[in-house]
Design a protein around this motif. Structure first.
Motif: not given
Length: 780
Positions: A138-150, A460-466, A506-512
């Protein structure tokens, strides 16, 4: 002397090349049952990272067996037990399989975790089995809010069999429902069978790259001595197709124009629905006499039903990869189908059917190696979703077309849907129509389901650099709470995709974006660079509505509550977003971005799937006094063409750079000093442009179409990328990729119709933004 030249094409996902290896996929939030034998090697991989893996194991004696994997049951591992308490079809089949093997499904053992929550992308564990085991992974999952990135993501299972089957045939996929009948057609054989009205026929390619001819006759007419079978010309005509083309029609008809079959699912997308089944004459013309052929095999199979033999049967040839080239010649290559691919059809009358497994072994039609076809028949009581399939990569599992979380609301307003980016989205709405929806957006407010957009969390810490390296925009200039539009390019400068980037931290982005492969590509770049960053697919966990029009702000400010740390809806600037709640402090979480695709003041509202219906209902109710309309893709196309907004596959592809696509502003070559993918190519291309995106205004009332040539005298100098009749401007307009020598405003050109020479429409070059060129409305 030269060594013999050997053909070794790259053929990902083809079972016959690696018969001892099996692949399985565990969806994020899902589970999979796998049976293993002693000596088998099991590898489980976390594709995107940050996804835990839970395992429940049983020995052949129906005892708990986690120790066989070197694991202990964990107190926090309850996802599998919780999921098995549900009643989904997958759960029912797993429980049936456990019961069949003697397991007590009321007393399931504890599960164990293979790794923690901080795994890297591509992290895997491998085991070699010393005893037979049955595993639930199994790949466990739990309900999260729209601004969470888990967001939960997929696990991949690679199983290498120590003792593979002597017959190199992969395991058949699980039935879609309870079976009425099933049988296998060995290579080179055919069989007839009876199907009742409303029943379903599933044609499965067992090992991949194997064609199967299919014919059907009306059973009631056959009882009267009348043979009415599938008619390709009638079918093509009633479906509105002028010429044959590869693929399937949604319905197939007989020559009396009566519907015979409805295609419900197709996981391949490439078939021959216009030529004959293979014939004796075909093989004889190539020097192969007395060769088995589908037409004779089908005739023999139908003989018992009193059907006259035919030397060539008009048939649907499933999985046969034929095409019509530019010279109207039929060409072929190996089928697109993979192991387990299928077509599912619903009988619209009582039918006598016959299916074959094609014996062609003299050309690529069956990959040079004919294999089996499997037929399944399901009862008319069953209900299957209408779907096609998409593969993220060449060796990925097919994913069927999805219904969005807003589907219950949009389907109540229309039955006109199309498959867009593997989601069913409305084309137009009953009681409205494209023109009414268009004016509703331009003059009042409109709401549209745009969940089909692909979403990726970059963490992650390298998100901006990527992202600084992978996007053309200067990501380092992006503030938290800000959105930027950017191109994503290949090394040669051609566009992979375009999209919007949100900075959540700072280290969190969402690409749409629109391209599902973008997440894979980003992950590949991160791996090459050795970066500490995770790219998580979030498309299924974030659904969104576009609320557009001059009254969109007035509508949304009635329902969006924000804390003091966030801007209010009234204060939200262009290309900014907020995180708030629906109606108040205790409402469901939502995100609102001031973005859109219409050229009007507008917003996009993002929410979790479980909150989607609530969000739609609130928007729809508050919009009634404002004259809200639902917006379909047909109206959206007119809106975005008027606004000069580009569309993948039309204004750009991987051969088109951002300058040619009309979005050169997204490539700040002077101000962005950091290197990024495609920079050198774009410097070269921008210095020596060959084409430019321009607008065209057409004379008269005839509309141009995507792909029409644009001419100056005898020479073609451009191509229409998008076109429409503009309701507001009362003229026909088009976007055109044009040779720079003819791109000056006011240049007189002609759009070629018919063959490009016999009929021309006069046109004049103008700016590619026809409506609100200074964007005063969208900035309002």
């Amino acid at each position: 002397m030269h060594a013999p030249r050997i053909s070794r094409p790259w053929e990902p996902g083809l079972f016959t090349r690696t018969p001892a290896t099996e692949h399985y996929r565990v969806n994020g939030g899902g589970l999979t049952l796998v049976e293993l034998d002693p000596g088998d090697t099991l590898q489980i991989t976390d594709v995107e990272g940050l996804q835990p893996c839970e395992v429940m194991a049983f020995s052949a004696r129906a005892n708990p067996a986690l120790a066989g994997l070197g694991l202990l049951a964990g107190s926090g591992c309850g996802f599998i037990q919780q999921t098995l308490a549900g009643n989904s079809r997958q759960v029912m089949r797993i429980l049936q399989a456990l019961t069949k093997r003697g397991f007590d499904t009321q007393r399931l053992p504890g599960a164990g975790m293979l790794w923690s929550f901080d795994s890297a992308a591509g992290y895997s564990r491998q085991f070699t089995l010393s005893e037979p085991l049955l595993l639930i992974i199994a790949a466990p999952a739990h309900a999260t809010s729209v601004d969470a990135q888990q967001t939960p993501s997929e696990l991949r299972i690679r199983l290498h069999r120590a003792n593979p089957s002597v017959v190199h045939v992969p395991t058949l996929p699980e039935p879609l429902a309870d079976l009425v009948d099933e049988f296998t057609l060995p290579a080179g054989s055919a069989r007839s069978y009876t199907v009742g009205k409303g029943q379903y026929i599933q044609v499965i390619d067992v090992a991949g790259r194997q064609s199967s001819d299919f014919v059907a006759l009306n059973r009631r007419d056959l009882d009267k001595g009348l043979e009415f079978d599938l008619d390709q010309t009638v079918t093509r005509t009633l479906n509105g197709n002028a010429y044959p083309a590869p693929g399937l029609f949604s319905k197939f008809f007989d020559r009396q124009m009566r519907p015979m079959l409805e295609v419900v699912r197709d996981t391949v997308g490439r078939h021959d629905a216009f030529a004959l089944a293979c014939t004796a004459r075909y093989y004889e013309s190539h020097g192969y006499f007395a060769h088995d052929n589908c037409s004779d095999n089908l005739s023999r199979a139908l003989q018992a039903h009193g059907v006259q033999a035919r030397s060539g049967w008009p048939a649907i040839n499933f999985f046969f990869n034929t095409a019509i080239d530019a010279h109207q010649q039929m060409v072929m290559d190996e089928p697109w189908s993979r192991p387990g691919d299928y077509v599912l059809m619903r009988a619209m009358n009582d039918l006598i059917c016959a299916s074959s497994s094609c014996p062609d072994d003299i050309d690529p039609a069956n990959g040079w190696n004919p294999t089996d076809i499997h037929i399944r028949v399901y009862a008319d009581k069953e209900r299957f979703s209408i779907a096609m399939a998409n593969r993220k990569t060449a060796d990925a599992d097919p994913v069927l077309t999805q219904e969005t979380a807003f589907h219950s609301r949009t389907s109540a307003l229309t039955g006109s849907f199309t498959n867009y980016r593997n989601c069913w989205l409305p084309l137009r709405f009953d009681g409205f129509g494209a023109i009414d929806e268009y004016y509703g957006c331009r003059e009042r407010v409109a709401v549209m389901d745009l969940t089909a957009l692909r979403k990726f969390e970059i963490l992650g810490p390298d998100a901006e650099a990527l992202l600084q390296y992978c996007l053309t925009r200067d990501v380092r200039r992006l503030a938290v709470g800000q959105v930027v539009y950017s191109a994503m390019c290949h090394e040669h400068g051609g566009m992979l995709d375009d999209g919007t980037l949100l900075r959540l931290g700072p280290d969190n982005f969402r690409w749409i974006c629109g391209e599902e492969y973008a997440g894979v590509w980003l992950r590949e770049q991160a791996e090459k660079l050795g970066m500490k960053v995770w790219i998580k697919s979030a498309s299924e966990k974030i659904h969104n509505l576009s609320v557009q029009g001059p009254l969109s702000r007035a509508l949304l400010k009635q329902m969006i509550w924000t804390p003091a740390t966030q801007p209010g809806l009234d204060a939200l600037g262009w290309f900014r977003f907020l995180v708030g709640r629906l109606d108040g402090f205790d409402g469901c979480p939502v995100m609102v971005s001031r973005t859109g695709y219409t050229g009007e003041l507008g917003y996009e509202v993002w929410c979790a799937p479980q909150d989607a219906e609530q969000v739609w209902d609130r928007i729809w109710a508050l919009g009634q006094p404002l004259g809200i309309v639902p917006l379909g893709l047909e109206a959206l196309d007119m809106l975005r063409i008027e606004a000069g907004l580009i569309f993948a596959g039309y204004e750009f592809n991987d051969q088109t750079d951002p300058f040619e696509a009309g979005i050169g502003f997204s490539v700040p070559l002077k101000s962005k000093t950091d290197d990024f993918i495609g920079r050198e190519a774009l410097l070269r291309r921008s210095a020596h442009p060959t084409h430019k995106l321009v607008g065209l205004t057409l004379q008269g009332n005839e509309v141009a179409h995507h792909g029409d040539g644009v001419y100056h005298g005898r020479a073609q100098v451009g191509v229409i990328t998008s076109a429409c009749r503009s309701p507001l401007l009362a003229s026909n307009i088009a976007l055109c990729r044009l040779d720079v020598a003819y791109a000056e405003l006011g240049q007189a050109l002609q759009v070629g119709k018919v063959d490009g020479v016999q009929k021309r429409i006069d046109a004049t070059v103008c700016a590619p933004i026809f409506y609100d060129p200074d964007k005063s409305r969208v900035r309002a």
